[in-house]
Motif scaffolding. Structure first.
Motif, PDB file in Angstrom:
ATOM      1  N   ALA A 143      17.965 -63.807  53.948  1.00 56.89           N
ATOM      2  CA  ALA A 143      18.059 -64.664  55.170  1.00 56.89           C
ATOM      3  C   ALA A 143      16.874 -64.080  56.409  1.00 56.89           C
ATOM      4  CB  ALA A 143      19.298 -64.944  55.908  1.00 56.89           C
ATOM      5  N   ASP A 193      29.890 -63.528  61.178  1.00 50.28           N
ATOM      6  CA  ASP A 193      28.824 -64.430  61.963  1.00 50.28           C
ATOM      7  C   ASP A 193      27.801 -63.707  62.802  1.00 50.28           C
ATOM      8  OD1 ASP A 193      30.016 -66.491  60.777  1.00 50.28           O
ATOM      9  OD2 ASP A 193      31.026 -67.276  62.500  1.00 50.28           O
ATOM     10  N   ASN A 211      24.505 -63.618  61.197  1.00 50.39           N
ATOM     11  CA  ASN A 211      23.890 -64.690  61.200  1.00 50.39           C
ATOM     12  C   ASN A 211      22.953 -64.854  62.555  1.00 50.39           C
ATOM     13  OD1 ASN A 211      24.371 -65.402  58.612  1.00 50.39           O
ATOM     14  ND2 ASN A 211      26.369 -66.540  58.881  1.00 50.39           N
ATOM     15  N   GLN A 225      19.089 -65.574  63.869  1.00 49.28           N
ATOM     16  CA  GLN A 225      18.783 -66.838  64.352  1.00 49.28           C
ATOM     17  C   GLN A 225      18.229 -66.895  65.689  1.00 49.28           C
ATOM     18  OE1 GLN A 225      22.463 -69.231  63.795  1.00 49.28           O
ATOM     19  NE2 GLN A 225      22.279 -69.171  61.479  1.00 49.28           N
TER      20      GLN A 225
END
Length: 218
Positions: free
Chosen positions: A97, A210, A213, A217
């Motif tokens: 990612a 989380d 992530n 982001q």
């Protein structure tokens, strides 16, 4: 631009117990030492010759002997760990990612290239990293900041934009000395063992929360 700098052992792979076994086999089995598990855990950071000097004194081995012993230790480690070699849970998804998001990444490790190549090539993850700084690339080991400063320099990013992923207090201290913040993976040390270090963003047992992530982001 953000950049992610990863320590290797204990941070990307949960292998420190295998290193401890290899050091115990070398120090106690081959060299006749009497080191406890706590002794081994306390001393096994930095370059291998530095470990041997801390454990046996600076005059015990010649430079050639230390090179030979260092390779013996790494061969013990690799033979025992290879069947269990894997990334810490969630890390490959996190790397993929981050790569997709265009975040530059580097490895900054006290490991020798022999061990770094062992991990990158057996797990086929070399393509995620734009730079690697190994024990052979620095004069001074962690907690000196040289490892992470060189990694940032190779990525051509500002130190203020680097997030360091580490598992040991000496590594987090190295990040602090470089002016960088850290995320701690608690494979080998408890949160309490990082007391006094103020550059820690987060503690996690692996890369599945989380939080990771959000790092990509944000």
């Amino acid at each position: 631009m953000r950049a992610f700098l990863f320590d290797l052992n204990g941070t990307m792979i949960d292998d420190m117990s295998y290193h401890a076994r290899a050091w115990t086999k070398l120090a106690n089995g081959d060299l006749g030492g009497n080191f406890s598990p706590a002794d081994i855990k306390r001393e096994m950071y930095g370059k291998n010759p530095e470990v041997m000097v801390r454990m046996f004194g600076k005059d015990r081995f010649s430079a050639d002997e230390m090179r030979t012993l260092s390779m013996n230790k790494e061969n013990y480690y690799q033979a025992e760990y290879l069947p269990d070699l894997k990334l810490i849970d969630g890390l490959e998804d996190f790397l993929a990612a981050a790569k997709k998001a265009g975040i530059p990444m580097a490895i900054g490790s006290a490991a020798i290239p022999y061990n770094i190549d062992f991990v990158l090539d057996n797990l086929n993850i070399r393509h995620y990293f734009e730079a690697v700084v190994s024990a052979d690339d620095v004069e001074l080991s962690k907690p000196h900041p040289e490892t992470f400063l060189k990694a940032a320099q190779k990525l051509q990013v500002s130190i203020a934009d680097c997030i360091v992923f580490e598992d040991v207090p000496k590594g987090v201290e190295a990040a602090a000395n470089a002016g960088m913040v850290s995320v701690v993976i608690t494979t080998t040390h408890t949160e309490e063992e990082f007391e006094g270090l103020t550059n820690i963003l987060h503690f996690a047992k692996d890369y599945t929360p989380d939080f990771f992530n959000q790092l990509i982001q944000s």
